[in-house]
Design an enzyme around this catalytic site. Structure first.
Site, PDB file in Angstrom:
ATOM      1  N   GLY A 142       0.805  -1.234   0.000  1.00 59.90           N
ATOM      2  CA  GLY A 142       0.000   0.000   0.000  1.00 59.90           C
ATOM      3  C   GLY A 142       0.832   1.274   0.000  1.00 59.90           C
ATOM      4  N   ASP A 276      -8.047  -0.907 -15.826  1.00 59.20           N
ATOM      5  CA  ASP A 276      -8.137  -0.300 -14.489  1.00 59.20           C
ATOM      6  C   ASP A 276      -7.399   1.036 -14.450  1.00 59.20           C
ATOM      7  OD1 ASP A 276      -6.025  -2.360 -14.815  1.00 59.20           O
ATOM      8  OD2 ASP A 276      -5.265  -1.545 -12.940  1.00 59.20           O
ATOM      9  N   ASP A 286      -3.054   7.424 -13.278  1.00 63.05           N
ATOM     10  CA  ASP A 286      -2.086   6.408 -12.839  1.00 63.05           C
ATOM     11  C   ASP A 286      -0.770   6.500 -13.599  1.00 63.05           C
ATOM     12  OD1 ASP A 286      -3.916   5.628 -11.014  1.00 63.05           O
ATOM     13  OD2 ASP A 286      -3.994   3.528 -11.617  1.00 63.05           O
TER      14      ASP A 286
HETATM   15  P1  AMP Z   1      -1.035  -0.345 -11.394  1.00 62.07           P
HETATM   16  O1  AMP Z   1      -0.369  -1.267 -12.346  1.00 62.07           O
HETATM   17  O2  AMP Z   1      -0.086   0.585 -10.658  1.00 62.07           O
HETATM   18  O3  AMP Z   1      -2.176   0.396 -11.990  1.00 62.07           O
HETATM   19  O4  AMP Z   1      -1.608  -1.237 -10.214  1.00 62.07           O
HETATM   20  C1  AMP Z   1      -2.460  -2.333 -10.419  1.00 62.07           C
HETATM   21  C2  AMP Z   1      -3.096  -2.698  -9.106  1.00 62.07           C
HETATM   22  O5  AMP Z   1      -2.104  -2.998  -8.131  1.00 62.07           O
HETATM   23  C3  AMP Z   1      -3.969  -1.621  -8.510  1.00 62.07           C
HETATM   24  O6  AMP Z   1      -5.050  -2.272  -7.879  1.00 62.07           O
HETATM   25  C4  AMP Z   1      -3.058  -0.988  -7.494  1.00 62.07           C
HETATM   26  O7  AMP Z   1      -3.768  -0.349  -6.465  1.00 62.07           O
HETATM   27  C5  AMP Z   1      -2.275  -2.171  -6.985  1.00 62.07           C
HETATM   28  N1  AMP Z   1      -0.961  -1.808  -6.436  1.00 62.07           N
HETATM   29  C6  AMP Z   1       0.111  -1.363  -7.124  1.00 62.07           C
HETATM   30  N2  AMP Z   1       1.139  -1.129  -6.280  1.00 62.07           N
HETATM   31  C7  AMP Z   1       0.707  -1.423  -5.025  1.00 62.07           C
HETATM   32  C8  AMP Z   1       1.287  -1.393  -3.715  1.00 62.07           C
HETATM   33  N3  AMP Z   1       2.529  -1.015  -3.508  1.00 62.07           N
HETATM   34  N4  AMP Z   1       0.517  -1.767  -2.683  1.00 62.07           N
HETATM   35  C9  AMP Z   1      -0.750  -2.160  -2.867  1.00 62.07           C
HETATM   36  N5  AMP Z   1      -1.349  -2.233  -4.044  1.00 62.07           N
HETATM   37  C10 AMP Z   1      -0.644  -1.862  -5.128  1.00 62.07           C
HETATM   38 MG    MG Z   2      -3.549   1.604 -11.558  1.00 60.89          MG
END
Ligand code: AMP
Ligand code: MG
Length: 528
Positions: A142, A276, A286
């Site tokens: 997180g 997403d 993002d």
């Molecule tokens: P992203 O590729 O950054 O769009 O992330 C894809 C998913 O992974 C989303 O649901 C993010 O919230 C989750 N996510 C990415 N990095 C983290 C992290 N360090 N802790 C928790 N969830 C993460």
């Molecule tokens: Mg994302």
């Protein structure tokens, strides 16, 4: 310093919370059914320090500059202190990642603090990214590291000033805590400084927010969320009905097109166009392993995870956006139950995109009418040798079209600066470039525009300053040593990307050689 009034007078109304909530609270990882969000509080951090804030976003929110530098501001936007009216929550959504349905994802490290009415009656959500675990964090922590937070903070503001639809960033704070990341997933985890960005947007809903309910066959929740979204963010379309759902989908398609056309105009590669990461409002959202085209290579992707398939390469962004819209159409189908009109909107995407990208390309060339042959000719010439896209277009405005006494080399001279190794241009390459420039000269003259008006118009669409990958990395290198001055310098510089800013010329130069293959400059991982 004491709390100054306006910060505590931010008026929260939290409309999103009228949607169904997860009955459980806290951050235990779970599947959340029939709910749009879960209540969860930011994790306390030991030593939050303000790195930077965007005074425009602050002003928009009604927060004064004095307040931005107050201790309260840092406490609030590090998640340590909640203001009256804040009700933190994480959103539930799913998504297609790299072409495959990934199921529930959700805000794994984003926590919405609440929604405010601004002094000018805008309605904006404040969201902390990197403020600790949520039910959607899956196996992760997180948290966010400083390097990725600097990139998100600077790029969202830079994109806004470039005129690209985007979520905004209010603030960047370091947490005083370390975060462990294996940056290249090669078994070498390292401690990095943690940081939190406060993002700001009218809504953080994504295509995946709708897809998740549909994938689960939860059509009641889907309808609730769709109707809420239309009433809250698309009220100009009228009361929700099948007809309005279709109009809404057509508008999402249009907004997505506008966003991608702008990305193509400024040379931005998002890097992870998973559903997403697609905003329902057509905002760039993002900022992860994104990058800026330096040498013009339409096959380039900054994302190392995408290096083999290059799904998210520069030239593929429009097709991927359409593919993502098709996933959204599938998700909305149960509410519409007519495939033909959805299919029609999806197929209209192509002519609509072509029309907009053609107009954009004409503008980049300083032309009134799009000339396909001329544009295509240039597109391949830019790939003859490493050519800096931003410098080339900016300098094209300086080519003296009116002077018919110039020889080829003189005409071409303003463009030499765009070449990474001018000696790599063979004499044949040069002949082709000269030929193109002569054609360009003719077309411009036939449209009757003067050097001056052409330059003025071109300089409004071809930026001088973008957040070059290596510039962001330099700011990160300093920030990791506790020196935030370059972050702030770049923030200020990128507020006026179309101005000449003679004193800042150095930030408009080509990527230096050391940055060619340096991680963070040419290759980025999703680890953030
Ligand atoms: P992203 O590729 O950054 O769009 O992330 C894809 C998913 O992974 C989303 O649901 C993010 O919230 C989750 N996510 C990415 N990095 C983290 C992290 N360090 N802790 C928790 N969830 C993460
Ligand atoms: Mg994302």
């Amino acid at each position: 310093m004491t709390t100054t009034p306006a910060l505590s007078q931010l008026k929260f109304d939290n409309q999103f919370l009228s949607l169904p909530a997860d009955p459980l609270t806290g951050s235990s990882r779970r599947h959340v059914l029939s709910a749009c969000y879960s209540y969860v509080e930011p994790t306390h951090v030991v030593n939050p320090t303000l790195v930077s804030y965007s005074h425009e976003v602050a002003t928009q929110l009604g927060i004064s500059i004095e307040e931005c530098t107050s201790a309260t501001f840092t406490q609030v936007f590090s998640g340590n202190q909640l203001l009256p009216g804040m009700k933190p929550y994480a959103q539930c959504y799913g998504g297609h990642q790299f072409g495959n349905w990934a199921g529930q994802l959700g805000d794994g490290r984003a926590i919405n603090l609440g929604e405010v009415f601004t002094p000018s009656s805008e309605h904006l959500t404040l969201q902390l990214k990197g403020a600790g675990a949520t039910p959607y964090s899956r196996t992760a922590d997180g948290l966010a590291v400083l390097r990725s937070s600097v990139r998100e903070f600077l790029c969202s503001e830079a994109m806004h000033h470039l005129g690209v639809p985007t979520t905004r960033a209010l603030s960047l704070v370091t947490t005083g805590e370390d975060v462990v990341r294996d940056m290249f997933y090669d078994g070498r985890p390292q401690k990095e400084p943690g940081a939190i960005v406060c993002r700001v947007a009218p809504s953080f809903l994504r295509f995946g927010s709708f897809e998740l309910f549909s994938a689960r066959g939860d059509i009641d929740s889907l309808k609730t969320l769709v109707d809420f979204t239309i009433k809250t963010h698309f009220s100009h379309l009228g009361e929700p009905s099948v007809e309005v759902y279709l109009k809404w989908f057509a508008e999402i398609s249009d907004r997505t097109i506008n966003m991608v056309v702008d990305w193509m105009r400024v040379g931005f590669v998002h890097g992870v166009m998973n559903t997403d990461n697609m905003s329902i409002l057509g905002l760039t959202i993002d900022y992860g392993p994104y990058g800026w085209l330096e040498d013009y290579d339409p096959t380039w992707t900054p994302n190392t995870t995408d290096a083999s398939g290059r799904r998210y390469r520069f030239a593929n962004q429009a097709s991927i956006a359409q593919w993502n819209l098709a996933q959204l159409a599938n998700a909305l189908y149960p509410l519409i139950e007519q495939a033909a009109p959805l299919r029609k909107i999806l197929s209209d995407y192509v002519p609509n995109y072509n029309q907009k990208i053609s107009a954009m390309r004409a503008a980049k060339l300083g032309l009134i009418d799009y000339n396909h042959e001329l544009y295509q000719g240039l597109d391949s010439l830019l790939q003859l040798a490493e050519t800096d896209m931003t410098i080339f277009y900016r300098r094209l405005a300086n080519v003296d079209i009116e002077n018919d006494t110039l020889n080829d080399a003189q005409l071409f001279a303003p463009l030499m600066e765009a070449y990474y190794s001018p000696e790599a241009l063979s004499s044949e390459d040069k002949q082709q470039l000269y030929l193109w420039l002569r054609q360009y000269q003719q077309v411009v003259l036939s449209e009757g525009s003067s050097n001056d008006t052409r330059k003025e118009n071109m300089n409004k669409v071809n930026p001088k300053y973008v957040l070059r990958n290596y510039l962001a990395q330099l700011a990160i290198d300093d920030a990791e040593k506790g020196d935030f001055s370059l972050v702030n310098t770049l923030l200020e510089l990128l507020r006026h990307p179309y101005d000449e800013q003679a004193e800042n010329e150095t930030y408009a130069t080509k990527r230096p050689d050391w940055a060619r293959d340096r991680p963070g400059c040419s290759m980025l991982s999703c680890s953030s």
